[in-house]
Scaffold this active site. Structure first.
Site, PDB file in Angstrom:
ATOM      1  N   GLY A  69      54.363  69.754  24.134  1.00 41.35           N
ATOM      2  CA  GLY A  69      54.718  68.849  25.224  1.00 41.35           C
ATOM      3  C   GLY A  69      55.585  67.683  24.768  1.00 41.35           C
ATOM      4  O   GLY A  69      56.543  67.296  25.456  1.00 41.35           O
ATOM      5  N   THR A  70      55.265  67.124  23.618  1.00 42.21           N
ATOM      6  CA  THR A  70      56.014  65.960  23.138  1.00 42.21           C
ATOM      7  C   THR A  70      57.475  66.319  22.920  1.00 42.21           C
ATOM      8  O   THR A  70      58.386  65.594  23.356  1.00 42.21           O
ATOM      9  CB  THR A  70      55.383  65.435  21.823  1.00 42.21           C
ATOM     10  N   ASN A 147      47.456  62.598  32.801  1.00 40.79           N
ATOM     11  CA  ASN A 147      46.512  63.051  31.789  1.00 40.79           C
ATOM     12  C   ASN A 147      45.222  62.234  31.763  1.00 40.79           C
ATOM     13  O   ASN A 147      44.206  62.701  31.260  1.00 40.79           O
ATOM     14  CB  ASN A 147      47.156  63.042  30.401  1.00 40.79           C
ATOM     15  N   GLN A 175      49.730  68.695  31.899  1.00 37.04           N
ATOM     16  CA  GLN A 175      48.335  68.766  32.365  1.00 37.04           C
ATOM     17  C   GLN A 175      48.162  69.725  33.537  1.00 37.04           C
ATOM     18  O   GLN A 175      47.040  70.021  33.933  1.00 37.04           O
ATOM     19  CB  GLN A 175      47.845  67.368  32.783  1.00 37.04           C
ATOM     20  N   SER A 195      52.771  72.636  27.568  1.00 38.26           N
ATOM     21  CA  SER A 195      52.239  72.711  26.205  1.00 38.26           C
ATOM     22  C   SER A 195      51.116  73.741  26.132  1.00 38.26           C
ATOM     23  O   SER A 195      50.179  73.696  26.938  1.00 38.26           O
ATOM     24  CB  SER A 195      51.711  71.322  25.828  1.00 38.26           C
ATOM     25  N   HIS A 197      48.529  74.301  24.129  1.00 39.12           N
ATOM     26  CA  HIS A 197      47.115  73.998  23.833  1.00 39.12           C
ATOM     27  C   HIS A 197      46.369  73.364  24.999  1.00 39.12           C
ATOM     28  O   HIS A 197      45.146  73.188  24.928  1.00 39.12           O
ATOM     29  CB  HIS A 197      46.992  73.134  22.569  1.00 39.12           C
ATOM     30  N   CYS A 320      41.546  51.705  21.343  1.00 36.81           N
ATOM     31  CA  CYS A 320      40.798  50.664  20.632  1.00 36.81           C
ATOM     32  C   CYS A 320      41.502  50.297  19.333  1.00 36.81           C
ATOM     33  O   CYS A 320      41.931  51.178  18.611  1.00 36.81           O
ATOM     34  CB  CYS A 320      39.428  51.231  20.305  1.00 36.81           C
TER      35      CYS A 320
HETATM   36  N1  PLP Z   1      52.354  64.944  28.285  1.00 36.01           N
HETATM   37  C1  PLP Z   1      51.097  64.879  28.749  1.00 36.01           C
HETATM   38  C2  PLP Z   1      50.865  64.552  30.185  1.00 36.01           C
HETATM   39  C3  PLP Z   1      50.009  65.107  27.898  1.00 36.01           C
HETATM   40  O1  PLP Z   1      48.772  65.033  28.361  1.00 36.01           O
HETATM   41  C4  PLP Z   1      50.284  65.407  26.532  1.00 36.01           C
HETATM   42  C5  PLP Z   1      49.166  65.611  25.576  1.00 36.01           C
HETATM   43  O2  PLP Z   1      48.133  64.964  25.671  1.00 36.01           O
HETATM   44  C6  PLP Z   1      51.621  65.489  26.107  1.00 36.01           C
HETATM   45  C7  PLP Z   1      52.622  65.252  27.004  1.00 36.01           C
HETATM   46  C8  PLP Z   1      51.951  65.843  24.689  1.00 36.01           C
HETATM   47  O3  PLP Z   1      51.761  67.219  24.487  1.00 36.01           O
HETATM   48  P1  PLP Z   1      51.597  67.835  23.001  1.00 36.01           P
HETATM   49  O4  PLP Z   1      50.246  67.457  22.538  1.00 36.01           O
HETATM   50  O5  PLP Z   1      51.735  69.305  23.191  1.00 36.01           O
HETATM   51  O6  PLP Z   1      52.702  67.273  22.189  1.00 36.01           O
END
Ligand code: PLP
Length: 371
Positions: A69-70, A147, A175, A195, A197, A320
């Site tokens: 996702g990133t 998320n 998500q 993504s 996972h 935190c």
């Molecule tokens: N975008 C959203 C809404 C997410 O929840 C996440 C992961 O928590 C990401 C992007 C990033 O995805 P990845 O962990 O596959 O890089």
């Protein structure tokens, strides 16, 4: 152990794991090679692309494999918002940091970014969007589902407005894909991130949907993989497993989401019966299984650790550091009062949870709060 943090990541589906095995041990050829040993790998890559495309209503050639996702979010934004092009980008205040931090980096290059507020349910309202957008807007990026609080955004309405102004529309659907029906044509988006996972596929693999004809800069230059715009030897085993997991999640979506809704109901009912003073965050239209609550005069971080001692994994709505518990940007954006905000936790049930998990987590939480 009860794992109730499926918004963070999910367990790899067993069939998906079995699907990857031959591509790790036997069919290890490089898909770019011309010899016959590569044939099965090429076919598997092609099939995975078609499977994924069919799950989101896209064409196979519109699916580009990434590392997750990133990367997909980074590519969508950096590939379109180029230095020197001073047109505006619009996003929302509640995006994941994979979008928000890319926005900060393009701002440093002089590209203007506007962040839309959301209402109390975390919804980006069309009226606020209408007043922010102009024909000088190049890209709009609003997530399909949040998320933290699970809110599903009115993407098709927002994309229509964006297109009326000649802007492209990207949605971070990390998500949402595999959890609610996602159809790129019905949504009207030009780019969509996902993504593996998050829907019982492997970690470190994902995809970006890029609508045919969209002009975007390559993410990685190198070999000719992914039509030459995201070079690098393909992660075949993970790609195959991701496709398998997505197909499976789409096929069982209705059954699973009905169970998850029942679990939400059980959890909330148990909390209400115990007279807990809390606010449920998010909208009615949310990702199934997502329960984000802010409990009065509680501390989310401490609840997380106490639940952990009871073998229950959940998440907080805060980040935190050693000195402060900082309320998350999402909880701030939806305006949760201070006396509740610090006590925010996210419980995210998933396909592997059983109905008794809901009452067990709620009972454990009530016990901790009573102490
Ligand atoms: N975008 C959203 C809404 C997410 O929840 C996440 C992961 O928590 C990401 C992007 C990033 O995805 P990845 O962990 O596959 O890089």
């Amino acid at each position: 152990m009860i794992y109730a943090d499926n918004a963070a990541t999910t367990r790899l589906d067993t069939d998906a794991f079995e699907a990857m095995r031959p591509f790790l041990l036997e069919e290890y050829a490089n898909a770019s090679q011309p010899y016959s040993f590569s044939r099965n790998v090429k076919m598997a890559l092609r099939d995975a692309r078609s499977t994924i495309a069919s799950c989101i209503g896209a064409l196979a050639e519109e699916i580009y494999f990434t590392s997750g996702g990133t990367e997909s979010d980074n590519w969508a934004i950096k590939g379109l918002m180029r230095p020197g092009d001073m047109r505006l980008m619009i996003t929302s205040q509640i995006e994941h940091h994979a979008v928000l931090n890319v926005c900060l980096s393009i701002e440093r290059l002089g590209i203007p970014v506007r962040r839309l507020p959301v209402n109390q349910e975390g919804i980006v309202e069309s009226e606020a969007f209408q007043t922010s957008i102009s024909d000088q807007t190049k890209l709009v990026s609003v997530m399909l589902a949040n998320n933290e609080i699970g809110t599903v955004e009115p993407i098709s309405a927002l994309a229509e407005i964006a297109h009326q102004h000649g802007a492209l529309f990207h949605t971070d659907a990390v998500q949402a894909v595999g959890h609610i029906p996602v159809d790129v044509k019905a949504l009207g988006v030009d780019l969509l991130s996902a993504s593996g996972h998050k829907f019982n596929g492997p970690k470190g693999v994902g995809f970006l949907y890029i609508k045919k004809g969209t002009e975007i800069q390559p993410y990685a230059n190198g070999g000719g993989q992914e039509s030459g715009i995201r070079a690098g030897t393909e992660n075949i085993a993970s790609i195959v497993a991701m496709a398998c997991a997505l197909r499976k999640n789409c096929d069982r979506m209705i059954t699973v989401s009905e169970r998850l809704s029942r679990m939400e109901h059980i959890f909330i009912h148990t909390l209400n019966q115990a007279g807990i003073d809390y606010i449920r965050n998010g909208a009615d239209n949310h990702i199934p299984g997502n329960i984000n609550i802010s409990i009065r005069d509680a501390n989310g971080e401490s609840l997380l650790h106490r639940l952990d001692l009871k073998g229950i994994c959940i998440s907080t709505g805060s980040a935190c550091d050693s000195v402060n518990t900082k309320v998350s940007h999402v909880i701030q954006a939806i305006g949760i009062p201070k006396e509740y905000a610090q006590g925010t936790i996210r419980i995210s049930f998933g396909a592997d949870n059983i109905e008794t998990d809901a009452s067990e987590v709620a009972t454990a939480l009530i016990e901790i709060l009573r102490k």
